[in-house]
Scaffold this motif. Structure first.
Motif, mmCIF file in Angstrom:
data_model
loop_
_atom_site.group_PDB
_atom_site.id
_atom_site.type_symbol
_atom_site.label_atom_id
_atom_site.label_comp_id
_atom_site.label_asym_id
_atom_site.label_seq_id
_atom_site.Cartn_x
_atom_site.Cartn_y
_atom_site.Cartn_z
ATOM 1 N N ILE A 226 5.317 6.870 1.114
ATOM 2 C CA ILE A 226 5.431 7.294 -0.286
ATOM 3 C C ILE A 226 5.502 6.089 -1.210
ATOM 4 O O ILE A 226 4.870 6.058 -2.273
ATOM 5 C CB ILE A 226 6.658 8.218 -0.453
ATOM 6 N N HIS A 227 6.262 5.070 -0.819
ATOM 7 C CA HIS A 227 6.361 3.859 -1.632
ATOM 8 C C HIS A 227 4.981 3.234 -1.833
ATOM 9 O O HIS A 227 4.616 2.841 -2.957
ATOM 10 C CB HIS A 227 7.299 2.861 -0.962
ATOM 11 N N GLN A 228 4.196 3.160 -0.758
ATOM 12 C CA GLN A 228 2.868 2.565 -0.874
ATOM 13 C C GLN A 228 1.967 3.381 -1.783
ATOM 14 O O GLN A 228 1.246 2.837 -2.621
ATOM 15 C CB GLN A 228 2.234 2.426 0.509
ATOM 16 N N ILE A 229 2.013 4.698 -1.649
ATOM 17 C CA ILE A 229 1.170 5.560 -2.488
ATOM 18 C C ILE A 229 1.562 5.406 -3.963
ATOM 19 O O ILE A 229 0.702 5.265 -4.838
ATOM 20 C CB ILE A 229 1.295 7.028 -2.049
ATOM 21 N N GLU A 230 2.863 5.436 -4.220
ATOM 22 C CA GLU A 230 3.310 5.361 -5.610
ATOM 23 C C GLU A 230 2.966 4.014 -6.247
ATOM 24 O O GLU A 230 2.602 3.959 -7.432
ATOM 25 C CB GLU A 230 4.813 5.611 -5.678
ATOM 26 N N LYS A 231 3.038 2.938 -5.472
ATOM 27 C CA LYS A 231 2.786 1.614 -6.033
ATOM 28 C C LYS A 231 1.299 1.293 -6.112
ATOM 29 O O LYS A 231 0.850 0.618 -7.043
ATOM 30 C CB LYS A 231 3.495 0.539 -5.192
ATOM 31 N N GLY A 234 -0.327 5.763 -7.506
ATOM 32 C CA GLY A 234 0.356 6.535 -8.541
ATOM 33 C C GLY A 234 0.318 8.002 -8.201
ATOM 34 O O GLY A 234 -0.761 8.579 -8.013
ATOM 35 N N ALA A 235 1.481 8.618 -8.091
ATOM 36 C CA ALA A 235 1.540 10.017 -7.683
ATOM 37 C C ALA A 235 0.753 10.925 -8.613
ATOM 38 O O ALA A 235 0.146 11.922 -8.172
ATOM 39 C CB ALA A 235 2.996 10.482 -7.609
ATOM 40 N N ASP A 236 0.713 10.588 -9.907
ATOM 41 C CA ASP A 236 0.034 11.456 -10.875
ATOM 42 C C ASP A 236 -1.487 11.365 -10.799
ATOM 43 O O ASP A 236 -2.187 12.077 -11.508
ATOM 44 C CB ASP A 236 0.498 11.137 -12.294
ATOM 45 N N GLN A 237 -1.996 10.500 -9.915
ATOM 46 C CA GLN A 237 -3.440 10.390 -9.715
ATOM 47 C C GLN A 237 -3.917 11.122 -8.460
ATOM 48 O O GLN A 237 -5.125 11.249 -8.237
ATOM 49 C CB GLN A 237 -3.838 8.910 -9.586
ATOM 50 N N TRP A 266 7.691 15.721 -1.139
ATOM 51 C CA TRP A 266 7.258 14.778 -2.176
ATOM 52 C C TRP A 266 5.984 15.266 -2.862
ATOM 53 O O TRP A 266 5.870 15.202 -4.087
ATOM 54 C CB TRP A 266 7.030 13.406 -1.557
ATOM 55 N N ASN A 270 5.446 16.446 -6.941
ATOM 56 C CA ASN A 270 4.530 15.688 -7.794
ATOM 57 C C ASN A 270 3.213 16.406 -8.067
ATOM 58 O O ASN A 270 2.256 15.780 -8.522
ATOM 59 C CB ASN A 270 4.259 14.322 -7.151
#
Length: 461
Positions: A226-231, A234-237, A266, A270
């Motif tokens: 999750i950290h890698q995806i968010e950084k 971006g979760a909103d993408q 998660w 989102n």
């Protein structure tokens, strides 16, 4: 020619009475009538080389005459123990009588109309069954297609329309198909992607929970992903997070407990569509009707294929009604999707999965295989891991001195088993995993015979 008990010997020309009927008439014992491959298979292999592109390979170059139960009979009369099921397709068995009767009856009615031209009952009945059987009691819709890759592509189409986003997140070691989009989603280059690019954009890969290699708990591995995806994305993408509950071609990797639920939670928080690719794990294969049920995960969309129709080509995308109905009329479909003959086969197979004791049988197969393979591992340090659930079990082959993946030894083990009449499939990003996918109707005697062969091959190496 010598073979291991309880296999029998026979002349090179042997052709049992079952060859006239196939299916359950096949004797359920291993038999080496010739060397493998035998002369007739070698002759067909020469014809294949002259007629078929070399890119279409054959794992074990024998040619099938008939098959049933846990046995495949080649054109030379050899009876081989089938631990592949056509890559988890013939779970109910080859030539299963109720499937054959259903297919025959449908062929006598009609073979094709194209459901998007004129509808027919079989398509609707399969959709109703999948809406009922797949995890979750929410309202669902199902669309039918031909292959697993086609199902995955359509799941992504649905997620993109429903969310208005583009990016798809997949995982290390994933396998999702051979079409352009699904090649982008698949991790392993050779042979699936090498030289075939450029691939579809907007696909991002995240780290998977791989307990044998990373040693992380499920929640910790999920947090890292999750950290890698968010950084990095971006979760909103993200439109869809697509994952195999137990990986197939990637090496039968079983995520640590808690990994899948954390990702699903998660995704839900989102607005991301959680897609469970159950193409290989679905339909009783793992000792549950669907693998994600093991931890109570309810996907937004689930893709199925392989075992769904007893060997006939059929796949499905089943999802929340509001997601599936987001696509405009005419946006989903295809000429052969939900072919009436395949639908008839699926309805017969689903009846067997529900009421034929196959879920319980898969669990029992898993217990037997895990016990035998664990004992073989204890005596042979080249086996680093035994993993899987139900009738979806694997061993990972390593260099005993370093723990590094050992593809060469894996290939020798598979070849040694093939020579003794046991069909094994390899897999894994490093080609160092041997997977066991027997038909769910295989009997214990055949499984023990196959394990005896494997034990002798591994010990000899």
């Amino acid at each position: 020619m010598a073979t291991t008990a309880p296999a029998q010997q026979g002349p090179a020309s042997a052709r049992s009475d079952h060859a006239q009927t196939g299916g359950p008439g096949v004797p359920q014992s291993r038999l080496l009538a010739t060397e493998i491959p035998g002369p007739r298979s070698r002759a067909l292999q020469e014809r294949k080389a002259a007629a078929v592109p070399r890119g279409v390979g054959i794992t074990l170059p024998v040619f099938t005459d008939v098959a049933g139960g846990g046995i495949l009979v080649d054109v030379d009369g050899n009876r081989l123990i089938d631990l592949g099921s056509g890559i988890a397709v013939t779970g109910v068995g080859n030539g299963e009588p109720t499937v054959v009767r259903a297919v025959t009856a449908q062929i006598e009615r009609f073979t094709h109309t194209c459901f998007t031209i004129t509808g027919y009952d079989g398509y609707v009945e399969v959709a109703e069954a999948l809406n009922r059987l797949t995890p979750g009691d929410h309202e669902k819709r199902t669309a039918l297609f031909n292959s697993g890759a086609e199902a995955v592509e359509n799941a992504v189409k649905v997620a993109r329309v429903a969310t208005g986003r583009d990016t798809v997140v997949v995982f290390d070691h994933a396998y999702h198909g051979r079409t352009n989009l699904t090649m982008a989603m698949t991790a392993k280059s050779m042979p699936y992607k090498h030289g075939f690019g450029p691939f579809a954009p907007s696909v991002h890969r995240a780290p998977l929970s791989y307990p044998f290699r990373d040693g992380l708990s499920g929640p910790d591995a999920a947090a890292a992903a999750i950290h890698q995806i968010e950084k990095q994305v971006g979760a909103d993408q993200v439109a869809a997070l697509v994952i195999e509950p137990i990986q197939g071609e990637g090496g039968f990797v079983v995520p640590a407990p808690g990994f899948l639920p954390a990702l699903a939670a998660w995704a839900s928080a989102n607005g991301i569509v959680f897609v469970a690719d159950e193409i290989q794990t679905g339909f009783a294969r793992t000792g549950r009707m669907f693998a994600c049920e093991d931890e109570g995960v309810v996907p937004d969309i689930i893709t199925t294929a392989k075992g769904i129709a007893g060997g006939m080509p059929l796949s499905a995308v089943t999802g929340r009604a509001e997601l599936m109905d987001a696509v405009h009329v005419g946006g989903l479909g295809g000429t052969y999707g939900g072919n009436p003959v395949a639908c008839a086969a699926a309805l017969a197979a689903i009846e067997l999965f529900e009421h034929g004791g196959l879920v319980e049988r898969a669990a029992a197969i898993g217990t037997l295989l895990t016990d035998r393979l664990s004992r073989i591992r204890d005596a042979n340090p080249c086996i680093g891991d035994v993993r899987g659930r139900g009738a979806m079990i694997a061993i990972e082959i390593v260099d005993p001195s370093t723990g590094a993946p050992d593809a060469a030894t894996t290939g020798r083990i598979a070849a040694g088993a093939h020579a003794q009449g046991v069909i094994l499939l390899t897999c894994g990003t490093d080609s160092n995993v041997i997977r066991f996918l027997p038909p769910l109707v295989i009997d214990d005697a055949l499984l023990h015979d196959a394990m005896d062969v494997l034990d002798s091959v591994v010990t000899a190496l």
